[in-house]
Scaffold this motif. Structure first.
Motif, PDB file in Angstrom:
ATOM      1  N   LEU A  19      -0.470 -69.586   5.865  1.00  0.00           N
ATOM      2  CA  LEU A  19      -1.878 -70.215   5.684  1.00  0.00           C
ATOM      3  C   LEU A  19      -2.058 -71.471   5.985  1.00  0.00           C
ATOM      4  O   LEU A  19      -3.407 -71.776   6.609  1.00  0.00           O
ATOM      5  N   LEU A  20      -1.073 -72.282   6.126  1.00  0.00           N
ATOM      6  CA  LEU A  20      -1.126 -73.588   6.655  1.00  0.00           C
ATOM      7  C   LEU A  20      -1.552 -73.299   8.184  1.00  0.00           C
ATOM      8  O   LEU A  20      -2.086 -74.147   8.824  1.00  0.00           O
ATOM      9  N   PHE A  21      -0.746 -72.437   8.765  1.00  0.00           N
ATOM     10  CA  PHE A  21      -0.880 -71.993  10.402  1.00  0.00           C
ATOM     11  C   PHE A  21      -2.536 -71.864  10.522  1.00  0.00           C
ATOM     12  O   PHE A  21      -3.042 -72.217  11.393  1.00  0.00           O
ATOM     13  N   ALA A  46      -9.572 -67.428  13.133  1.00  0.00           N
ATOM     14  CA  ALA A  46      -8.944 -67.656  11.752  1.00  0.00           C
ATOM     15  C   ALA A  46      -9.632 -66.594  10.844  1.00  0.00           C
ATOM     16  O   ALA A  46      -8.850 -66.137   9.758  1.00  0.00           O
ATOM     17  N   ALA A  47     -10.647 -66.116  10.818  1.00  0.00           N
ATOM     18  CA  ALA A  47     -11.494 -64.930  10.033  1.00  0.00           C
ATOM     19  C   ALA A  47     -10.671 -63.614  10.606  1.00  0.00           C
ATOM     20  O   ALA A  47     -10.249 -62.918   9.351  1.00  0.00           O
ATOM     21  N   ASN A  48     -10.150 -63.321  11.665  1.00  0.00           N
ATOM     22  CA  ASN A  48      -9.592 -62.299  12.065  1.00  0.00           C
ATOM     23  C   ASN A  48      -7.942 -62.293  11.784  1.00  0.00           C
ATOM     24  O   ASN A  48      -7.704 -61.222  11.132  1.00  0.00           O
ATOM     25  N   ASN A  49      -7.689 -63.464  11.806  1.00  0.00           N
ATOM     26  CA  ASN A  49      -6.181 -63.586  11.313  1.00  0.00           C
ATOM     27  C   ASN A  49      -6.099 -63.222   9.850  1.00  0.00           C
ATOM     28  O   ASN A  49      -5.047 -62.519   9.496  1.00  0.00           O
ATOM     29  N   LEU A  50      -7.084 -63.762   9.218  1.00  0.00           N
ATOM     30  CA  LEU A  50      -6.785 -63.533   7.465  1.00  0.00           C
ATOM     31  C   LEU A  50      -6.817 -61.924   7.090  1.00  0.00           C
ATOM     32  O   LEU A  50      -6.646 -61.572   6.141  1.00  0.00           O
ATOM     33  N   ALA A 569       4.300 -69.261  10.781  1.00  0.00           N
ATOM     34  CA  ALA A 569       5.077 -69.654   9.714  1.00  0.00           C
ATOM     35  C   ALA A 569       6.437 -70.237   9.765  1.00  0.00           C
ATOM     36  O   ALA A 569       7.250 -69.822  10.598  1.00  0.00           O
ATOM     37  N   CYS A 570       6.676 -71.331   9.045  1.00  0.00           N
ATOM     38  CA  CYS A 570       8.062 -72.102   9.273  1.00  0.00           C
ATOM     39  C   CYS A 570       8.500 -72.165   7.867  1.00  0.00           C
ATOM     40  O   CYS A 570       7.966 -73.035   7.062  1.00  0.00           O
TER      41      CYS A 570
END
Length: 707
Positions: A19-21, A46-50, A569-570
């Motif tokens: 989510l930080l990404f 960002a909307a598509n990612n979510l 993600a890290c």
């Protein structure tokens, strides 16, 4: 092979990190270096990612919580219920930032001469009359509604579907009607009134014309909502089944998975939204309140994508400028070149058409006896697929490993399977419990015990569309060790019960890529302890594998410098390795999607690898992946140059601090890796001492930052 370093509770949760990404993607909408229209694009991305996050990752966490009775996740030391609560809180903040940027950018549209995104209530009488005409003529004929007085169920609304919930008073009784927003209609209505262009959302127009649709009762409350569903169902492909059964199972799977539980309910937070009706809606349709988000603006900002296509035609100066990718010179044969040289390309600076040239020349070469290729994702109307069909029809033996379980590309891969089979290609579907995520193509001019030919090994998909926007590496060679290893690799894929082969130069998952990475990190650690020199560079999409992270912690505890570029993600945490820790973590987010995977280990020698695999448990243990060392000295220099440019990036990079948050360099020197590559287009080798200078500069800056 795992390090003895105890990582438990010393890692970030993968999904909280992701989510930080997504916030970093959102922040590009506020960057002065981002062209105006591309700022809108990042909000839509960002909307598509979510959407995918709430259809795959959140359901997985919910399942973990239920199956384990809310036990602690060892990696982060958090209960699953707490992870889900923190996800909700973090995502609420993301929405707040995202929509504040959307509001600010929308106000600038008229200034740029691109019209105005507005609401029905902001229209004047003349504009409203014209909008109502559009509703009557173009929207009303497509509207349907379902009335609920009992047996409340939204199963017929598929994933990502938007609708209106309307509370009605009918003959003294209350009922809820659901009105889906028609899929046949574009989300925005463009109105031209008195030399002014305005854009009105369809759901807003429907909301304000419900009295036209319903004349049998009184509208009391309205919710505009959109749902995301659990699409995390798994599909097993059994190599003992025939292809017909596998295809049949996939069709059933695609139909069933759209009925998963609702994981996100986005409600447009308008002034007249009744909180009482909202709670009633949740209760009657059995939706968890934790799935609810009240959105301060239009739902689903992906509606911007088609608008951006039209706007950028009108105002091309408001988007990233076009560039001419490097093509293979027509007067030169690629296969002849590969007989004496290796070749390393970086998309999109180098054109993906060069891979198509490789395939075309292989098909035209009378020596070619077989072509074998893995397919994970391809473009619609793929030129790659057309060339493979052409090869089969010409009499070349073509074997294609198609991964039917490539999430959200299953339907396209099913279509591709039929086309290739009809053309005479041999189709295989991989391993039952492991996705085949490798990106490789083998051209054989001699088959058998001592094969000869050409190879291509890459970090990205064979998709000519996404290759224009994804940064990936592609290695071409005729080296016999590569050819022999890939011949063994495809033999392994074609035999259902075969054990993984031993490779001469390649490394493959499951397990062996992880082993290779950890062993090389330990080698660098031993060299560093002897000489005080050596470091590790890793560039991946995600770093979540706890054994790799433990190996990094172990080496960093004695002072080994690590430069990690992790786009998404890290899970690695800074500040846990003691006073000698020297780890720099950044995430490069810019014009292109950073998708290449590079593993570089600097000790008495220099081992440089490219791979299809991220450093994630699923890629290390549960997928078939490939990693290839770059052996050619010239290509070694090319890759070192690429690493050096990424090392110096201080424009597109967001840097991680000890709290796990990300920050931008306050006074950047203007080193954007993506823009530097665009300026070069053709990659030029850079001396090794320049690489060390770049590394030293970055470490000096990081030490000053920590101080």
């Amino acid at each position: 092979m795992a390090s003895e370093f105890n990582y438990h509770g010393k890692c970030y949760n993968r999904d909280l990190s992701w989510l930080l990404f997504n916030r970093r993607v959102i922040e590009l909408a506020n960057e002065t270096t981002t062209p105006f229209l591309d700022r809108f694009r990042f909000l839509a991305i960002a909307a598509n990612n979510l959407d995918e996050f709430y259809s795959v990752r959140v359901p997985s966490l919910q399942s973990q919580m239920e199956v384990t009775n809310d036990k602690i996740e060892k990696k982060s030391g958090l209960h699953y219920s707490k992870i889900l609560k923190q996800l909700h809180k973090r995502n609420e903040k993301n929405f707040k930032i995202q929509y504040s940027y959307f509001k600010s950018l929308s106000e600038q549209l008229p200034v740029e001469g691109l019209g105005k995104i507005t609401t029905y209530k902001e229209l004047d009488d003349h504009q409203r009359e014209k909008a109502d005409q559009v509703f009557d003529q173009r929207i009303l004929p497509f509207l349907i509604s379902t009335t609920y007085e009992n047996n409340y169920n939204l199963d017929y609304l598929k994933n990502k579907r938007m609708a209106l919930a309307v509370k009605m008073k009918l003959k003294g009784k209350h009922a809820i009607r659901i009105v889906p927003v028609p899929l046949e209609i574009r989300r925005t209505i463009r109105l031209r009134v008195e030399d002014q262009t305005i854009y009105l959302r369809v759901e807003d127009l429907i909301r304000n014309n419900l009295n036209t649709l319903f004349d049998d009762g009184k509208v009391e409350d309205i919710l505009t909502f959109r749902i995301s569903r659990d699409l995390d169902a798994s599909l097993d492909v059994d190599k003992d089944d025939n292809n017909h059964d596998t295809v049949k199972n996939l069709r059933h799977y695609l139909a069933d998975r759209e009925r998963g539980r609702i994981t996100l309910l986005a409600v447009e937070d308008l002034p007249d939204v009744s909180h009482k009706f909202l709670l009633e809606f949740l209760k009657k349709f059995r939706i968890d309140e934790q799935a609810l988000y009240r959105i301060p603006g239009p739902l689903d900002l992906t509606f911007l994508f088609p608008l951006l296509k039209s706007w950028e035609k009108e105002k091309p100066q408001l988007v990233y400028p076009d560039f001419q990718a490097q093509e293979w010179p027509d007067q030169r044969s690629m296969l002849q070149y590969l007989q004496e040289h290796d070749l390393l390309l970086q998309y999109p600076d180098d054109s993906f058409d060069q891979f198509l040239t490789f395939l075309r020349e292989a098909i035209a070469d009378p020596k070619t006896v077989a072509i074998k290729q893995t397919i994970y994702r391809v473009a619609n109307n793929s030129k790659v697929i057309d060339l493979l069909k052409e090869a089969a029809q010409k009499g070349i033996e073509v074997t294609v490993m198609i991964e039917l379980r490539a999430r959200f590309d299953e339907a396209n891969n099913l279509k591709v399977t039929g086309e290739l089979e009809d053309a005479g290609c041999n189709i295989i579907f991989g391993k039952k419990y492991m996705k085949v995520h490798s990106k490789t193509c083998l051209v054989l001019t001699k088959d058998g015990a001592d094969p000869e030919g050409y190879v291509q090994i890459g970090t990205g998909n064979y998709n000519e569309s996404t290759a224009k926007g994804f940064v990936d590496l592609s290695l071409f060679s005729s080296r016999k060790d590569y050819v022999s290893d890939l011949a063994s690799f495809f033999n392994y894929l074609e035999q259902p019960g075969a054990n993984p082969p031993k490779y001469k130069v390649l490394a493959a998952s499951p397990h062996r890529i992880e082993d290779m990475v950890i062993q090389n990190i330990q080698k660098v650690k031993e060299y560093y302890q002897r000489t005080g020199r050596g470091h590790v560079f890793l560039k991946v999409n995600s770093l979540t594998d706890v054994d790799v992270i433990a190996a990094i912690y172990d080496a960093a505890s004695v002072g080994v410098p690590f430069r990690l570029i992790v786009r998404g993600a890290c899970c690695l945490e800074l500040g846990v390795c003691g006073p000698k820790e020297n780890i720099v973590v950044s995430s490069i987010v810019g014009q292109f999607l950073e998708h290449s995977r590079i593993y570089a280990f600097y000790d008495e020698g220099t081992a440089l690898w490219i791979s299809s695999a991220d450093l994630m448990t699923r890629n290390m243990d549960n997928r078939v992946e490939l990693a290839a060392p770059v052996l050619d000295p010239q290509m070694h220099q090319v890759l070192e140059h690429i690493i050096a440019v990424y090392d110096q990036d201080d424009v597109d990079g967001f840097f991680m601090n000890k709290g796990g948050k990300y920050f931008k360099y306050e006074s950047p020197k203007g080193h954007s890796a993506q823009q530097i590559f665009l300026k070069e287009l053709a990659v030029h080798p850079q001396p090794k001492n320049q690489l060390q200078l770049a590394w030293d500069r970055l470490l000096n800056w990081w030490q000053q930052r920590k101080a």
